[in-house]
Enzyme design. Structure first.
Site, PDB file in Angstrom:
ATOM      1  N   TYR A   1     -14.914 -13.230 -31.750  1.00 15.69           N
ATOM      2  CA  TYR A   1     -14.776 -13.690 -33.136  1.00 15.69           C
ATOM      3  C   TYR A   1     -13.858 -14.912 -33.218  1.00 15.69           C
ATOM      4  O   TYR A   1     -14.195 -15.920 -33.845  1.00 15.69           O
ATOM      5  CB  TYR A   1     -14.218 -12.553 -33.989  1.00 15.69           C
ATOM      6  CG  TYR A   1     -13.910 -12.926 -35.423  1.00 15.69           C
ATOM      7  CD1 TYR A   1     -14.931 -13.081 -36.349  1.00 15.69           C
ATOM      8  CD2 TYR A   1     -12.592 -13.112 -35.837  1.00 15.69           C
ATOM      9  CE1 TYR A   1     -14.649 -13.412 -37.667  1.00 15.69           C
ATOM     10  CE2 TYR A   1     -12.302 -13.442 -37.156  1.00 15.69           C
ATOM     11  CZ  TYR A   1     -13.329 -13.591 -38.061  1.00 15.69           C
ATOM     12  OH  TYR A   1     -13.041 -13.934 -39.364  1.00 15.69           O
TER      13      TYR A   1
ATOM     14  N   SER B   1     -10.109 -18.687 -39.627  1.00 10.97           N
ATOM     15  CA  SER B   1      -9.210 -17.525 -39.685  1.00 10.97           C
ATOM     16  C   SER B   1      -7.835 -17.935 -39.192  1.00 10.97           C
ATOM     17  O   SER B   1      -7.716 -18.724 -38.235  1.00 10.97           O
ATOM     18  CB  SER B   1      -9.756 -16.391 -38.810  1.00 10.97           C
ATOM     19  OG  SER B   1      -8.807 -15.350 -38.689  1.00 10.97           O
TER      20      SER B   1
END
Length: 308
Positions: A201, A188
């Site tokens: 996350y 990400s």
């Protein structure tokens, strides 16, 4: 006096050289097809199959579709059999008649990898895409505010971290033996900086980046390409199917762009726009991103984007 002039000249030369390198890197990001051309048979020269985790929808499905169009048969691994079958029909309609193999597996669970390994036995795997991943919660929140926190810790680490390492353990030996292969690990863009409200996350995505860099260093001599792809906005179910805009891509548009950067190094944002956004994020003062004001504003922004 001569020494001072020499120092100034040296500093000037270094500055010009540095600016030249930055300009060159910018041009390489802007024109990937010129700087990183891939031969038409690149993927099929690596093998016959692509294996994609989380391949039933979103970015994973887009990778499966694109790799099928490039001539590879595809193995889709995901939890929902219904979604897998729907994805297989879509690939069958939109690609050139490639084979599609389906494996049902819930990556939040522990004892699934024996079944996956047996299902992949004997396949000449050209590409492994470690795409599957989950968020602890749809709306970003502080760590202790996560609903069912103990369960979510187990699920997120299993799905985002353990899956990638185990899939590499299953597929990599065959690639090493054949002396060819590509492993794409989806991370990400926000993993490049400390990012509160996505703490768990983001930590898993940082693991993906470091693991991938180490793996590339270890197996580059075996002609195996390992790359981390770090997108920002992509319209998927995880992101509440946000509308496409300057930052947010459709899954297919992002994957098409990212494959052009396959030879751009061990890490890529996958697109010009996301690379620019990444540069912006990495140059924001840390105190801005970690402030309570930013956290509140960002949380409200996401709520509006996903209609919560």
């Amino acid at each position: 006096m001569a020494l001072i002039e020499f120092v100034f000249i040296l500093v000037g030369v270094c500055a010009v050289f540095f600016c030249g390198i930055r300009l060159m890197r910018m041009l390489m990001v802007l024109f990937p097809k010129f700087w990183y051309p891939l031969p038409e048979n690149f993927f099929t020269s690596m093998g016959k199959w692509a294996v994609i985790t989380g391949g039933s929808e979103g970015i994973g499905h887009a990778y499966a579709l694109q790799l099928a169009r490039h001539g590879l048969n595809v193995v889709l691994i995901s939890r929902s059999r219904e979604k897998l079958e729907k994805a297989a029909r879509n690939i069958g309609r939109r690609s050139t008649g490639r084979k599609v193999k389906l494996i049902s597996a819930d990556f939040t669970k522990d004892n699934i990898y024996g079944h996956i390994q047996e299902s992949l036995r004997g396949l000449d795997v050209a590409v492994l895409v470690n795409n599957v991943g989950i968020l602890p919660s749809e709306i970003p929140c502080k760590f202790l505010e996560t609903t069912y926190l103990e369960e979510k810790i187990h699920q997120v680490i299993n799905c985002n971290v353990k899956t990638m390492a185990k899939m590499c353990r299953i597929v990599l030996p065959g690639m090493v033996e054949r002396g060819r292969g590509v492993i794409l690990n989806v991370s990400s863009g926000i993993a490049k900086v400390p990012f509160p409200l996505y703490t768990l996350y983001i930590a898993t995505k940082v693991f993906i980046e470091r693991f991938s860099q180490g793996l590339q260093a270890e197996y580059k001599s075996k002609r195996i390409l390992v790359q981390t792809v770090s997108p920002f906005g992509v319209s998927t179910s995880m992101m509440g199917y946000q509308k496409e805009d300057l930052i947010t891509f459709t899954a297919e548009a992002f994957v098409t762009s990212s494959l052009a950067y396959l030879k751009a190094g061990d890490q890529t944002y996958g697109s010009v726009r996301h690379a620019i956004l990444g540069f912006f994020f990495q140059n924001i003062p840390k105190w801005v991103l970690t402030s309570e004001a930013f956290q509140h504003s960002f949380q409200e922004f996401v709520k509006k984007r996903v209609g919560a």
